[in-house]
Scaffold this motif. Structure first.
Motif, mmCIF file in Angstrom:
data_model
loop_
_atom_site.group_PDB
_atom_site.id
_atom_site.type_symbol
_atom_site.label_atom_id
_atom_site.label_comp_id
_atom_site.label_asym_id
_atom_site.label_seq_id
_atom_site.Cartn_x
_atom_site.Cartn_y
_atom_site.Cartn_z
ATOM 1 N N HIS A 1 0.881 -1.176 0.052
ATOM 2 C CA HIS A 1 0.057 -0.036 0.090
ATOM 3 C C HIS A 1 0.975 1.246 0.096
ATOM 4 C CE1 HIS A 1 -1.815 -3.085 2.913
ATOM 5 N NE2 HIS A 1 -2.448 -3.210 1.721
ATOM 6 N N PRO A 2 1.310 1.833 -1.042
ATOM 7 C CA PRO A 2 2.152 2.914 -1.064
ATOM 8 C C PRO A 2 1.649 4.141 -0.477
ATOM 9 C CG PRO A 2 1.745 2.092 -3.394
ATOM 10 C CD PRO A 2 0.866 1.166 -2.532
ATOM 11 N N ASN A 3 0.477 4.409 -0.355
ATOM 12 C CA ASN A 3 -0.189 5.432 0.499
ATOM 13 C C ASN A 3 -1.101 4.851 1.369
ATOM 14 O OD1 ASN A 3 0.852 7.275 -1.594
ATOM 15 N ND2 ASN A 3 -0.904 7.099 -2.797
ATOM 16 N N GLY A 4 -1.102 3.695 1.804
ATOM 17 C CA GLY A 4 -2.025 3.089 2.940
ATOM 18 C C GLY A 4 -3.238 2.445 2.518
ATOM 19 N N GLU A 5 -3.928 1.850 3.495
ATOM 20 C CA GLU A 5 -5.172 1.474 2.873
ATOM 21 C C GLU A 5 -6.284 1.294 3.750
ATOM 22 O OE1 GLU A 5 -5.456 -2.574 0.363
ATOM 23 O OE2 GLU A 5 -5.987 -3.192 2.629
ATOM 24 N N ILE A 6 -7.488 1.660 3.571
ATOM 25 C CA ILE A 6 -8.547 1.661 4.856
ATOM 26 C C ILE A 6 -9.415 0.547 4.373
ATOM 27 C CG2 ILE A 6 -10.550 2.894 5.854
ATOM 28 C CD1 ILE A 6 -8.791 5.368 5.022
ATOM 29 N N ASP A 7 -9.601 -0.440 5.303
ATOM 30 C CA ASP A 7 -10.606 -1.600 4.828
ATOM 31 C C ASP A 7 -11.815 -1.624 5.922
ATOM 32 O OD1 ASP A 7 -8.678 -2.769 3.180
ATOM 33 O OD2 ASP A 7 -7.558 -3.433 4.913
ATOM 34 N N LEU A 8 -12.833 -1.604 5.196
ATOM 35 C CA LEU A 8 -14.238 -2.012 6.305
ATOM 36 C C LEU A 8 -14.529 -3.628 5.901
ATOM 37 C CD1 LEU A 8 -16.729 -1.133 7.388
ATOM 38 C CD2 LEU A 8 -17.792 -0.514 5.245
ATOM 39 N N ILE A 9 -14.516 -4.225 6.855
ATOM 40 C CA ILE A 9 -14.742 -5.511 6.941
ATOM 41 C C ILE A 9 -16.343 -6.004 7.404
ATOM 42 C CG2 ILE A 9 -14.009 -7.607 8.470
ATOM 43 C CD1 ILE A 9 -11.477 -5.571 9.143
ATOM 44 N N MET A 10 -16.849 -6.537 6.422
ATOM 45 C CA MET A 10 -18.397 -6.867 6.604
ATOM 46 C C MET A 10 -18.476 -8.424 6.347
ATOM 47 S SD MET A 10 -19.456 -3.816 4.006
ATOM 48 C CE MET A 10 -18.048 -4.207 2.941
ATOM 49 N N PRO A 11 -18.356 -9.000 7.676
ATOM 50 C CA PRO A 11 -18.763 -10.496 7.574
ATOM 51 C C PRO A 11 -19.972 -11.088 7.244
ATOM 52 C CG PRO A 11 -17.815 -9.841 9.659
ATOM 53 C CD PRO A 11 -18.332 -8.734 9.027
ATOM 54 N N LEU A 12 -20.003 -12.050 6.008
ATOM 55 C CA LEU A 12 -21.339 -12.695 5.757
ATOM 56 C C LEU A 12 -21.520 -13.832 6.446
ATOM 57 C CD1 LEU A 12 -20.710 -11.918 1.793
ATOM 58 C CD2 LEU A 12 -22.356 -10.890 3.399
ATOM 59 N N HIS B 1 -9.059 -9.140 12.009
ATOM 60 C CA HIS B 1 -9.974 -8.065 12.523
ATOM 61 C C HIS B 1 -11.580 -8.728 12.418
ATOM 62 C CE1 HIS B 1 -6.913 -5.128 12.912
ATOM 63 N NE2 HIS B 1 -6.179 -5.721 11.835
ATOM 64 N N PRO B 2 -12.250 -8.508 13.186
ATOM 65 C CA PRO B 2 -13.656 -8.854 13.259
ATOM 66 C C PRO B 2 -14.314 -7.563 12.412
ATOM 67 C CG PRO B 2 -13.288 -7.928 15.360
ATOM 68 C CD PRO B 2 -11.925 -7.927 14.621
ATOM 69 N N ALA B 3 -15.659 -7.605 12.250
ATOM 70 C CA ALA B 3 -16.401 -6.732 11.639
ATOM 71 C C ALA B 3 -16.145 -5.285 12.142
ATOM 72 C CB ALA B 3 -17.776 -6.848 12.041
ATOM 73 N N GLY B 4 -15.813 -4.270 11.086
ATOM 74 C CA GLY B 4 -15.421 -2.975 11.456
ATOM 75 C C GLY B 4 -14.365 -2.706 10.452
ATOM 76 N N TRP B 5 -13.497 -1.841 11.014
ATOM 77 C CA TRP B 5 -12.521 -1.067 10.218
ATOM 78 C C TRP B 5 -10.976 -1.417 10.750
ATOM 79 C CZ3 TRP B 5 -14.001 2.208 6.527
ATOM 80 C CH2 TRP B 5 -15.370 2.585 6.452
ATOM 81 N N CYS B 6 -10.073 -1.411 9.625
ATOM 82 C CA CYS B 6 -8.609 -1.777 9.806
ATOM 83 C C CYS B 6 -8.053 -0.762 8.927
ATOM 84 C CB CYS B 6 -8.544 -3.059 9.244
ATOM 85 S SG CYS B 6 -6.838 -3.641 9.207
ATOM 86 N N VAL B 7 -6.914 -0.265 9.438
ATOM 87 C CA VAL B 7 -6.267 0.856 8.781
ATOM 88 C C VAL B 7 -4.754 0.233 8.623
ATOM 89 C CG1 VAL B 7 -5.505 3.081 8.711
ATOM 90 C CG2 VAL B 7 -7.804 2.567 9.493
ATOM 91 N N VAL C 1 -8.816 -13.729 4.599
ATOM 92 C CA VAL C 1 -10.239 -14.020 5.391
ATOM 93 C C VAL C 1 -10.415 -15.326 5.798
ATOM 94 C CG1 VAL C 1 -13.015 -14.100 5.011
ATOM 95 C CG2 VAL C 1 -11.716 -12.194 3.860
ATOM 96 N N ALA C 2 -10.926 -15.463 7.065
ATOM 97 C CA ALA C 2 -10.841 -16.827 7.922
ATOM 98 C C ALA C 2 -12.166 -17.073 8.607
ATOM 99 C CB ALA C 2 -9.524 -16.604 8.846
ATOM 100 N N LYS C 3 -12.492 -18.063 8.848
ATOM 101 C CA LYS C 3 -13.535 -18.505 9.854
ATOM 102 C C LYS C 3 -14.864 -18.093 8.931
ATOM 103 C CE LYS C 3 -11.278 -17.413 13.916
ATOM 104 N NZ LYS C 3 -10.966 -16.394 15.087
ATOM 105 N N GLY C 4 -14.956 -18.291 7.653
ATOM 106 C CA GLY C 4 -16.054 -17.883 6.846
ATOM 107 C C GLY C 4 -15.948 -17.053 5.776
ATOM 108 N N ARG C 5 -16.955 -16.332 5.256
ATOM 109 C CA ARG C 5 -17.150 -15.435 4.234
ATOM 110 C C ARG C 5 -17.383 -13.972 4.740
ATOM 111 N NH1 ARG C 5 -21.548 -14.822 -0.105
ATOM 112 N NH2 ARG C 5 -22.803 -15.680 1.569
ATOM 113 N N ALA C 6 -16.923 -13.147 3.998
ATOM 114 C CA ALA C 6 -16.866 -11.690 4.123
ATOM 115 C C ALA C 6 -16.662 -10.912 2.941
ATOM 116 C CB ALA C 6 -15.842 -11.448 5.170
#
Length: 157
Positions: A97-108, A117-123, A134-139
């Motif tokens: 990530h040359p400039n970084g990355e913001i992830d919104l995690i939405m478990p299905l 990381h669980p449901a929510g945000w990771c930067v 992704v582990a323990k299922g689908r997201a």
């Protein structure tokens, strides 16, 4: 929900964070203000589910991962591109990530996680790298990339 309405929803968020450094403080802020169960989180999650169902999100597939860039980095998104992926118990391609990355995690699947990381945000800070997992299922995972910058690399162990 369509791409235009989705862009409007994303724009509300990107306006708020456009000049903020991508670091752990931003991750804490996003989880406190827009984390799982909040209005914006729920709106984005529903929009992503509709987009996948209607075919304008995750409209490509490779190696068991559905993905797609829905918005390029423009003034309308305050310089962020928007990609969404759908993954299930899989590690994706290594990238920087040359400039970084913001992830919104939405478990299905209840309990599914993204890079631990669980449901929510990771930067991820500028210059960071990972093999998205992704582990323990689908997201669904929504990626905000400043200036759309991402560099795929040779597979890392």
């Amino acid at each position: 929900m369509d791409v235009t309405r989705f862009q409007s929803l994303i724009s509300q968020l990107t306006e708020e964070i456009a000049s903020v450094p991508l670091d752990s403080s931003l991750e804490s802020h996003l989880n406190a203000q827009h984390g799982a169960g909040t209005y914006l989180y729920d709106q984005l999650f529903e929009a992503c589910k509709v987009g996948v169902r209607d075919g304008w999100l995750c409209n490509r597939e490779a190696d068991g991962i559905r993905y797609g860039r829905v918005l390029k980095a423009t003034e309308a998104t305050h310089g962020f591109s928007v990609d969404v992926v759908e993954m299930e118990d899989i590690a994706g391609p290594h990238h920087v990530h040359p400039n970084g990355e913001i992830d919104l995690i939405m478990p299905l699947t209840a309990g599914a996680s993204f890079d631990g990381h669980p449901a929510g945000w990771c930067v991820y800070e500028p210059g960071s790298a990972h093999r998205p997992t992704v582990a323990k299922g689908r997201a669904l995972v929504l990626y905000l990339l400043p200036e759309g910058a991402i560099k795929f690399t040779a597979a890392a162990a």
